[in-house]
Motif scaffolding. Sequence first.
Motif, PDB file in Angstrom:
ATOM      1  N   LEU A 140      31.032  34.113  37.468  1.00 26.46           N
ATOM      2  CA  LEU A 140      29.805  34.752  37.942  1.00 26.46           C
ATOM      3  C   LEU A 140      28.584  33.905  37.577  1.00 26.46           C
ATOM      4  O   LEU A 140      27.680  33.725  38.396  1.00 26.46           O
ATOM      5  N   CYS A 141      28.558  33.366  36.377  1.00 22.41           N
ATOM      6  CA  CYS A 141      27.437  32.511  35.958  1.00 22.41           C
ATOM      7  C   CYS A 141      27.332  31.286  36.862  1.00 22.41           C
ATOM      8  O   CYS A 141      26.238  30.913  37.296  1.00 22.41           O
ATOM      9  N   ARG A 142      28.466  30.677  37.166  1.00 24.53           N
ATOM     10  CA  ARG A 142      28.478  29.507  38.046  1.00 24.53           C
ATOM     11  C   ARG A 142      27.980  29.881  39.445  1.00 24.53           C
ATOM     12  O   ARG A 142      27.204  29.157  40.058  1.00 24.53           O
ATOM     13  N   THR A 143      28.399  31.035  39.918  1.00 23.89           N
ATOM     14  CA  THR A 143      27.982  31.506  41.240  1.00 23.89           C
ATOM     15  C   THR A 143      26.477  31.762  41.277  1.00 23.89           C
ATOM     16  O   THR A 143      25.791  31.352  42.220  1.00 23.89           O
ATOM     17  N   ILE A 144      25.956  32.430  40.257  1.00 24.68           N
ATOM     18  CA  ILE A 144      24.524  32.748  40.213  1.00 24.68           C
ATOM     19  C   ILE A 144      23.674  31.483  40.213  1.00 24.68           C
ATOM     20  O   ILE A 144      22.612  31.435  40.827  1.00 24.68           O
ATOM     21  N   LYS A 145      24.170  30.435  39.561  1.00 19.45           N
ATOM     22  CA  LYS A 145      23.405  29.187  39.489  1.00 19.45           C
ATOM     23  C   LYS A 145      23.128  28.594  40.862  1.00 19.45           C
ATOM     24  O   LYS A 145      22.186  27.846  41.038  1.00 19.45           O
ATOM     25  N   ASN A 146      23.963  28.927  41.840  1.00 19.19           N
ATOM     26  CA  ASN A 146      23.838  28.317  43.167  1.00 19.19           C
ATOM     27  C   ASN A 146      23.353  29.268  44.238  1.00 19.19           C
ATOM     28  O   ASN A 146      23.444  28.957  45.418  1.00 19.19           O
ATOM     29  N   GLN A 147      22.837  30.435  43.862  1.00 12.35           N
ATOM     30  CA  GLN A 147      22.483  31.424  44.869  1.00 12.35           C
ATOM     31  C   GLN A 147      21.008  31.811  44.847  1.00 12.35           C
ATOM     32  O   GLN A 147      20.359  31.761  43.800  1.00 12.35           O
ATOM     33  N   ASN A 148      20.521  32.203  46.022  1.00 15.67           N
ATOM     34  CA  ASN A 148      19.209  32.835  46.122  1.00 15.67           C
ATOM     35  C   ASN A 148      19.429  34.320  45.869  1.00 15.67           C
ATOM     36  O   ASN A 148      20.382  34.904  46.374  1.00 15.67           O
ATOM     37  N   ILE A 149      18.543  34.916  45.095  1.00 14.18           N
ATOM     38  CA  ILE A 149      18.786  36.259  44.571  1.00 14.18           C
ATOM     39  C   ILE A 149      17.668  37.220  44.955  1.00 14.18           C
ATOM     40  O   ILE A 149      16.485  36.898  44.844  1.00 14.18           O
ATOM     41  N   LEU A 150      18.072  38.412  45.388  1.00 13.57           N
ATOM     42  CA  LEU A 150      17.147  39.509  45.671  1.00 13.57           C
ATOM     43  C   LEU A 150      17.432  40.619  44.665  1.00 13.57           C
ATOM     44  O   LEU A 150      18.575  41.055  44.538  1.00 13.57           O
TER      45      LEU A 150
END
Length: 194
Positions: A140-150
Amino acid sequence: MGITFDIEKQKFQFDFEHDGTSDLVTLTGSGYQVEAFGKCFYYGYEFEPEIDSETRTKFIQYVKFSPSIQKDENLSHFIQKAINDLNSKINLYDYDLVIYPESSSQVNQYMLRYIYRFAQPTLRTNEKILQLDAEADRELCRTIKNQNILVIDDITTSGSTLNEILRTLRILNEDNSITIFSLIGRKNLMAEMG
């Protein structure tokens, strides 16, 4: 767009075509930059400064505890108008992850369903993000690092939860595009969050 409170009928009146001098809330439209967290913006409605606390409380209760948003044409249009405005500013299709409160109100659930008309992001609760463990939640941490977040919420009062979520997300990646969307909030919250 005008929303007023009819004291005699004890009912909120919606006029989606006109603004008025006695409107309770306005659509913020352009958002506010949160300097402490880089390019994070806050969209939605805010109460007019002269609206008394009793009327604000009544409106918040009306929004949060309406028996059925789908059956309340005014309330559903109120929510849709804000999300449509948000989409015109940021393009919801560009967002990969939506973070929302675990004890989600029906307003948050309605907003999530409406957002899905524009995009199909991954969903995570506030609590999941706040309890991230770098070892246990490596994927999840790796995924969050590469995503735009709302980050969404129905009503923002103190902003403390949003503040903690932003701090956690910024630890993972300082360059994410993070947008905060609260249906109803207040302008001076941004100064407090900095």
